[in-house]
Design a protein around this motif. Sequence first.
Motif, short mmCIF file in Angstrom:
data_model
loop_
_atom_site.label_atom_id
_atom_site.label_comp_id
_atom_site.label_asym_id
_atom_site.label_seq_id
_atom_site.Cartn_x
_atom_site.Cartn_y
_atom_site.Cartn_z
N GLU A 38 -5.23 0.35 -3.65
CA GLU A 38 -4.57 -1.01 -3.21
C GLU A 38 -3.41 -1.33 -4.29
OE1 GLU A 38 -5.22 -2.59 -0.52
OE2 GLU A 38 -6.48 -1.12 -0.03
N VAL A 39 -3.03 -0.37 -5.44
CA VAL A 39 -2.03 -0.86 -6.12
C VAL A 39 -0.55 -0.18 -5.69
CG1 VAL A 39 -1.65 -0.64 -8.48
CG2 VAL A 39 -3.81 -1.11 -8.12
N ALA A 40 0.33 -1.17 -5.37
CA ALA A 40 1.65 -0.48 -5.29
C ALA A 40 2.30 0.31 -6.21
CB ALA A 40 2.35 -1.61 -4.83
N VAL A 41 2.65 1.54 -5.87
CA VAL A 41 3.76 2.14 -6.94
C VAL A 41 5.04 1.72 -6.68
CG1 VAL A 41 3.99 4.51 -7.69
CG2 VAL A 41 1.93 3.98 -6.89
N PRO A 42 5.74 1.14 -7.61
CA PRO A 42 7.06 0.79 -7.47
C PRO A 42 7.88 1.70 -6.73
CG PRO A 42 6.47 -0.21 -9.54
CD PRO A 42 5.07 0.85 -9.05
N TRP A 43 8.92 1.49 -5.81
CA TRP A 43 9.93 2.30 -5.28
C TRP A 43 9.54 3.40 -4.34
CZ3 TRP A 43 13.58 -0.88 -6.42
CH2 TRP A 43 13.77 -1.50 -7.69
N THR A 44 8.16 3.47 -4.10
CA THR A 44 7.95 4.33 -3.36
C THR A 44 6.96 4.20 -2.10
OG1 THR A 44 5.46 4.59 -4.37
CG2 THR A 44 7.23 5.69 -5.55
N GLY A 45 6.21 3.22 -1.88
CA GLY A 45 5.58 2.62 -0.63
C GLY A 45 4.19 3.15 -0.54
N LEU A 46 3.98 3.81 -1.74
CA LEU A 46 2.52 4.37 -1.98
C LEU A 46 1.69 3.43 -2.70
CD1 LEU A 46 3.08 7.83 -3.84
CD2 LEU A 46 2.21 7.35 -1.42
N ARG A 47 0.31 3.26 -2.31
CA ARG A 47 -0.60 2.52 -2.78
C ARG A 47 -1.84 3.37 -3.20
NH1 ARG A 47 -0.50 -2.92 -2.03
NH2 ARG A 47 1.32 -3.98 -1.04
N LEU A 48 -2.12 3.23 -4.41
CA LEU A 48 -3.27 3.96 -5.00
C LEU A 48 -4.09 3.25 -5.60
CD1 LEU A 48 -0.63 6.92 -6.54
CD2 LEU A 48 -1.87 6.87 -4.26
N ALA A 49 -5.20 3.66 -6.40
CA ALA A 49 -6.24 3.48 -7.24
C ALA A 49 -5.42 3.18 -8.66
CB ALA A 49 -7.47 4.31 -7.31
N ALA A 50 -5.99 2.21 -9.24
CA ALA A 50 -5.19 1.77 -10.52
C ALA A 50 -4.77 2.67 -11.40
CB ALA A 50 -5.66 0.62 -10.73
N PRO A 51 -5.66 3.68 -11.88
CA PRO A 51 -5.55 4.43 -12.84
C PRO A 51 -4.28 5.66 -12.35
CG PRO A 51 -7.70 4.32 -12.63
CD PRO A 51 -7.16 3.61 -11.39
N GLN A 52 -4.55 5.95 -11.02
CA GLN A 52 -3.30 6.90 -10.62
C GLN A 52 -2.18 6.24 -10.23
OE1 GLN A 52 -6.92 6.96 -9.64
NE2 GLN A 52 -7.20 8.67 -11.13
N ALA A 53 -2.22 5.06 -9.89
CA ALA A 53 -0.80 4.21 -9.75
C ALA A 53 -0.29 4.33 -11.15
CB ALA A 53 -1.16 2.77 -9.15
N ALA A 54 -0.89 4.14 -12.12
CA ALA A 54 -0.41 4.13 -13.49
C ALA A 54 0.25 5.61 -13.91
CB ALA A 54 -1.34 3.78 -14.45
N ALA A 55 -0.43 6.59 -13.52
CA ALA A 55 -0.02 7.89 -13.75
C ALA A 55 1.25 8.10 -12.81
CB ALA A 55 -1.27 8.87 -13.34
N ALA A 56 1.10 7.66 -11.63
CA ALA A 56 2.32 8.07 -10.85
C ALA A 56 3.58 7.31 -11.35
CB ALA A 56 2.03 7.49 -9.27
N LEU A 57 3.44 6.06 -11.47
CA LEU A 57 4.71 5.10 -12.12
C LEU A 57 5.07 5.89 -13.57
CD1 LEU A 57 6.65 2.70 -12.01
CD2 LEU A 57 4.67 1.33 -13.20
N SER A 58 4.22 6.30 -14.37
CA SER A 58 4.51 6.79 -15.65
C SER A 58 5.45 8.13 -15.44
CB SER A 58 3.49 7.32 -16.36
OG SER A 58 3.53 8.19 -17.56
N THR A 59 4.99 8.96 -14.42
CA THR A 59 5.79 10.10 -14.00
C THR A 59 7.27 9.65 -13.41
OG1 THR A 59 3.79 11.36 -13.46
CG2 THR A 59 5.82 12.03 -12.34
#
Length: 453
Positions: A65-86
């Motif tokens: 449910e956590v939105a990844v900025p600029w992507t339209g993706l919604r991921l679990a919180a730890p993976q959302a953090a990993a995605a945004l960091s990338t």
Amino acid sequence: MTRSAATRSRADTTCTPGRWSGLDEGHREQLVHLLVDATGLAAAGAANDDARPVLAGLAAVSPGEVAVPWTGLRLAAPQAAAALSTLIHAWDFDDTHDEGVVHTATVVVPAALAALATAPAPGERFLDGLATGVQLFSRLARLVGPRNGVIRTAGLGALAAAATAATVWGLDEAGTENAVALCLGAALAPSSRQAVVDGSVAKRLQPGLAAAHGLTAASLARAGVVGPAGWLGGAYGVLPGSDLRLTDLLAGPVELDAVALKPYPACRYTHAALAAGEQLHARHPGPDALHRMVAHLPAGAAYELVARPWQDRGAPLVDAQFSLPWQLAALWVTGRYDLTTLRGDLGRADIAAVAARIEVRQDLPESTVMAGARVELETPDGRRDTAEAPMPGTGDARPGRDVVDRKLVGCLQTAGLPDPRGTADGLWQLTTELPGLDAAAAYDALRDRTTVP
């Protein structure tokens, strides 16, 4: 003076760098610039070819449910953090603490946003989390120093992410200590530097994996899980034998002063030489003006990463960003070294040909931190010219809002957003609103300003 005594003498100030309210106006501006810079870089990262399969891989195993900025993706919180960091780290254009040699925002900003999305908190507490993460990360990196095989961003990132999330969630000192302590198993891996040696895009993933680990650890601490008490000074802690406490790491002076926003999308160790190269290029433009060039860098293992002759080893983006000869050659062939260079000029034979005429010598005094450089140019008719430059971006050379804004707009243009100027203005406005936003509004405001139209 012992390490702990030295740290405490430096910490004897009235500031509280781990809290927004403890920062003066100048340091608040620096923290805001760091947040804006990271947010713009994440937008540009969404246009990075190497980032796309990372996002796809995370989405396949961790919908949430956590939105990844600029992507339209919604991921679990730890993976959302990993995605945004990338995304933030995708172009290697993110900040660097010049003495601790860590990229702070690529860990701290994703951890703070994911924590805020998981449990709403006021805007000021979100900013507290950023301040805490940057301070802890930077201080630990200074104290740990260079270690064989360790990239400190990866090696200490989980601890910083845990402290960031714990602060956003309002954990007390004991809870925050447990969050950080639970990251000990992810700390200081001696093989993280192999990704750079091999030119692997895994270099872009390591901070995100650290951020995911730290967020998970903070959640465990929030649920009452207790970490090892000797995480810092124990026999196998981060600083064995130290009697420092968490509060010492979060005391002054303010580590933001040593955090530089990058002027070039490249390994920070090349930046002083690039700044000197720009001086020479202004006087001798065009590849025909360059017969031979010698760049003089400090001795030491850290600078070896960028001193080798240009070679495309199959990951041209990473190889270019860690090759000073290629970067200087690109400057002379194209007249620039920026994101447009990396997006459009990789693989060019004319840049590789000029890079072959550029030698790097590590004959300046050895340095394990960011230092100045000297570049010498010889023209085809035998004329010689020299330029020197300190490491740009900190101290008197710290960029003001106008410079940060130009970089932000350039990143938003790279992302292909329809109204880069309007989006940038919205992000700046958000930073003025954040300290006063309540828990119901803070995450919504951050999400709404980073949503693809």
